[in-house]
Design an enzyme around this catalytic site. Structure first.
Site, PDB file in Angstrom:
ATOM      1  N   SER A 241       0.776  -1.050  -0.064  1.00 11.29           N
ATOM      2  CA  SER A 241      -0.069  -0.024   0.109  1.00 11.29           C
ATOM      3  C   SER A 241       0.881   1.090  -0.126  1.00 11.29           C
ATOM      4  O   SER A 241       2.227   1.098   0.001  1.00 11.29           O
ATOM      5  CB  SER A 241      -0.974   0.011   1.217  1.00 11.29           C
ATOM      6  OG  SER A 241      -0.166   0.359   2.392  1.00 11.29           O
ATOM      7  N   LYS A 242       0.245   2.328   0.021  1.00 11.32           N
ATOM      8  CA  LYS A 242       1.109   3.621   0.039  1.00 11.32           C
ATOM      9  C   LYS A 242       1.904   3.706   1.065  1.00 11.32           C
ATOM     10  O   LYS A 242       3.018   4.444   1.000  1.00 11.32           O
ATOM     11  CB  LYS A 242       0.133   4.742   0.169  1.00 11.32           C
ATOM     12  CG  LYS A 242      -0.769   5.119  -1.221  1.00 11.32           C
ATOM     13  CD  LYS A 242      -1.355   6.224  -1.290  1.00 11.32           C
ATOM     14  CE  LYS A 242      -2.299   6.593  -2.562  1.00 11.32           C
ATOM     15  NZ  LYS A 242      -3.769   6.740  -2.247  1.00 11.32           N
ATOM     16  N   ARG A 243       1.845   3.151   2.342  1.00 16.62           N
ATOM     17  CA  ARG A 243       2.533   2.975   3.324  1.00 16.62           C
ATOM     18  C   ARG A 243       3.902   2.687   3.078  1.00 16.62           C
ATOM     19  O   ARG A 243       4.925   3.006   3.645  1.00 16.62           O
ATOM     20  CB  ARG A 243       1.840   1.980   4.230  1.00 16.62           C
ATOM     21  CG  ARG A 243       2.218   2.493   5.710  1.00 16.62           C
ATOM     22  CD  ARG A 243       1.116   1.557   6.743  1.00 16.62           C
ATOM     23  NE  ARG A 243       0.972   0.126   6.309  1.00 16.62           N
ATOM     24  CZ  ARG A 243       1.867  -0.962   6.283  1.00 16.62           C
ATOM     25  NH1 ARG A 243       2.826  -0.627   6.931  1.00 16.62           N
ATOM     26  NH2 ARG A 243       1.518  -2.006   5.994  1.00 16.62           N
ATOM     27  N   GLY A 245       5.580   3.302   0.381  1.00 13.66           N
ATOM     28  CA  GLY A 245       6.011   4.242  -0.565  1.00 13.66           C
ATOM     29  C   GLY A 245       5.264   4.159  -2.124  1.00 13.66           C
ATOM     30  O   GLY A 245       4.009   3.595  -1.937  1.00 13.66           O
TER      31      GLY A 245
END
Ligand code: GLU
Length: 471
Positions: A241-243, A245
């Site tokens: 996920s965006k977590r 990067g």
């Protein structure tokens, strides 16, 4: 089924950019179609109007084009967006009602919500109890009448048979009371009417599949084959996920990764062919089989992606890379040379030294601008009174050198080192510092020849001045 009749689709919901997971699903579908000489369809699942936007559709299309995943059917041709297909959903809903395979339900939303909450409190999955099954209503939400007992098996090409007990399922809603069709119903009608033979999608959709299969059966259509591709995971094994990067395809493009490397990397995320790592597009098409896709989650490895990118860059010609870095040079606020041959020569000297196009511009920054400063440690070492003398001598001799070629430059430097009684490396480092501002650069005679006589002399003179001020 004959191989030529393979029809697969990639069906993104345009609620955001295309992410690596979606891109890999698209790639597997594309490879499957191309391998079998079949048809690859792009369908836009935009029934969730509040979250779907035209900008996101454009962005997904752009990302697929960048990856080179061309579709045989789909936008901009009309009829490939769910919002354009509402009449089809209505027609199929009516058929189900007429056949007694669907029924209307007027249970008040508050009642359903209360039941759902109670189930949640008991940690049970909510199932609609079928109150309206035999009421023969003429309006309301339309529900699929599923067989109350028994099982539905998803014979998955990747996971093998996965059995769902009907006790886990319920008479799900096909069309809401406001007339809008639900997501799962649209998918079934689309796959049926687009004559999809293989549904290859993320395994976050596996739990939808038994519901969809029951709908195919109710409509009297054969079910397609299913292949649910496992999720892509971050290094902590949590779903990517965006977590972790940037994960959108455009972010990788903007970071200067080559689309060929990206395609190669995505193909290897969950699919393998022995130990081979590098595959041309044609090889992927020839070798890809959905049955070889692993059922385990694949971990996204940025280092490996960058390694592949470098391998692809090394194989490319300077001319190709030169054109590819041009926009990246500009994005860094620099001006690439107008002369394509000169830019190609620059790129050629940089390709072994960078993993991405962005890195290539960073490493080769000195080609596009004169040094603004000189590495202080190296300046202290080389910009000495002796160093100034040598710079002066270099200016003189380089001015007079008949051919400004790497070979002629090297001969001159060798001659000078003998005369001065210094090592070639010292003279080379002094020159590097003067023209690049640092002592690391591609082979120096190449660099000088590429910069050309005028520019080289200008830089040496500036270094001469700067070294005078510094001392
Ligand atoms: N629209 C779904 C998604 O973006 C894909 C559904 C499907 O492939 O059946 O996840």
């Amino acid at each position: 089924m004959s191989a030529a009749s393979v029809r697969v689709r990639f069906a993104p919901s345009p609620t955001g950019h295309l992410h690596v997971g979606g891109a890999r699903t698209a790639l597997f579908n594309w490879l499957y179609a191309r391998h079998h000489g079949g048809t690859f369809i792009l369908r836009i699942e935009d029934t969730d109007r509040s979250r779907s936007t035209d900008e996101n559709i454009d962005s997904i299309v752009e990302a697929l084009q960048w990856l080179g995943l061309d579709w045989d059917e789909g936008p901009p041709a009309p009829g490939y967006r769910q919002t354009e297909r509402l009449a089809l959903y209505r027609e199929h809903a009516e058929r189900l009602v007429a056949a007694g395979r669907a029924y209307y339900c007027d249970c008040p939303p508050e009642l359903l919500e209360a039941e759902r909450k109670t189930a949640e409190q008991r940690k049970e999955t909510y199932r609609y109890p079928g109150r309206c099954r035999d009421r023969e209503l003429r309006a309301g939400a339309l529900r699929l009448r599923i067989p109350p007992s028994g099982t539905t098996v998803v014979d998955d090409l990747i996971h093998g048979p996965v059995t769902f007990d009907h006790q886990q399922l319920d008479d799900w809603i096909l069309v809401r009371s406001d007339g809008t069709p639900t997501y799962n119903f649209c998918v079934v009608v689309d796959d049926v009417t687009m004559r999809i033979t293989h549904v290859i999608r993320g395994n976050d959709h596996l739990s939808n599949t038994p519901k969809q299969i029951l709908c195919y059966e109710a409509l009297g259509y054969p079910t397609p084959a299913f292949a649910h591709v496992s999720m892509i995971l971050g290094s902590d094994r949590a779903r990517l996920s965006k977590r972790h990067g940037a994960t959108s395809v455009q972010a990788f493009r903007d970071a200067g990764l080559l689309p060929e490397a990206m395609v190669n990397y995505l193909a290897r995320l969950g699919w393998s062919h022995g130990d081979q790592e590098i595959f041309s597009r044609d090889e992927l098409i020839a070798l890809f089989d959905i049955k070889d896709v692993s059922s385990a989650g694949a971990i996204f490895d940025q280092t490996k992606l960058e390694w592949l990118s470098q391998e692809y860059m090394k194989q490319m010609s300077g001319a190709q890379l030169g054109e590819l870095i041009r926009p990246f040079v500009r994005a860094a606020g620099l001006e690439p040379p107008a002369d394509a041959t000169q830019l190609a020569r620059m790129a050629d000297t940089l390709k072994e030294r960078a993993r991405t196009l962005v890195e290539m511009v960073e490493v080769g920054r000195f080609y596009f601008e004169r040094p603004r400063e000189y590495e202080p440690k190296a300046a202290a070492k080389f910009f000495t009174p002796e160093g100034r003398e040598r710079l002066g001598l270099l200016v003189e001799r380089l001015q007079a050198l008949p051919d400004f070629t790497p070979g002629a430059l090297e001969s001159l430097y060798r001659e000078l080192t003998t005369g001065l009684g210094v090592k070639l490396v010292d003279l080379a480092q002094l020159t590097r510092l003067a023209v690049a501002g640092k002592t690391a650069s591609p082979p120096i005679f190449e660099v000088l020849a590429i910069l050309g006589r005028e520019e080289t002399l200008a830089r040496l003179r500036r270094a001469l001045e700067a070294s005078g001020v510094a001392r």
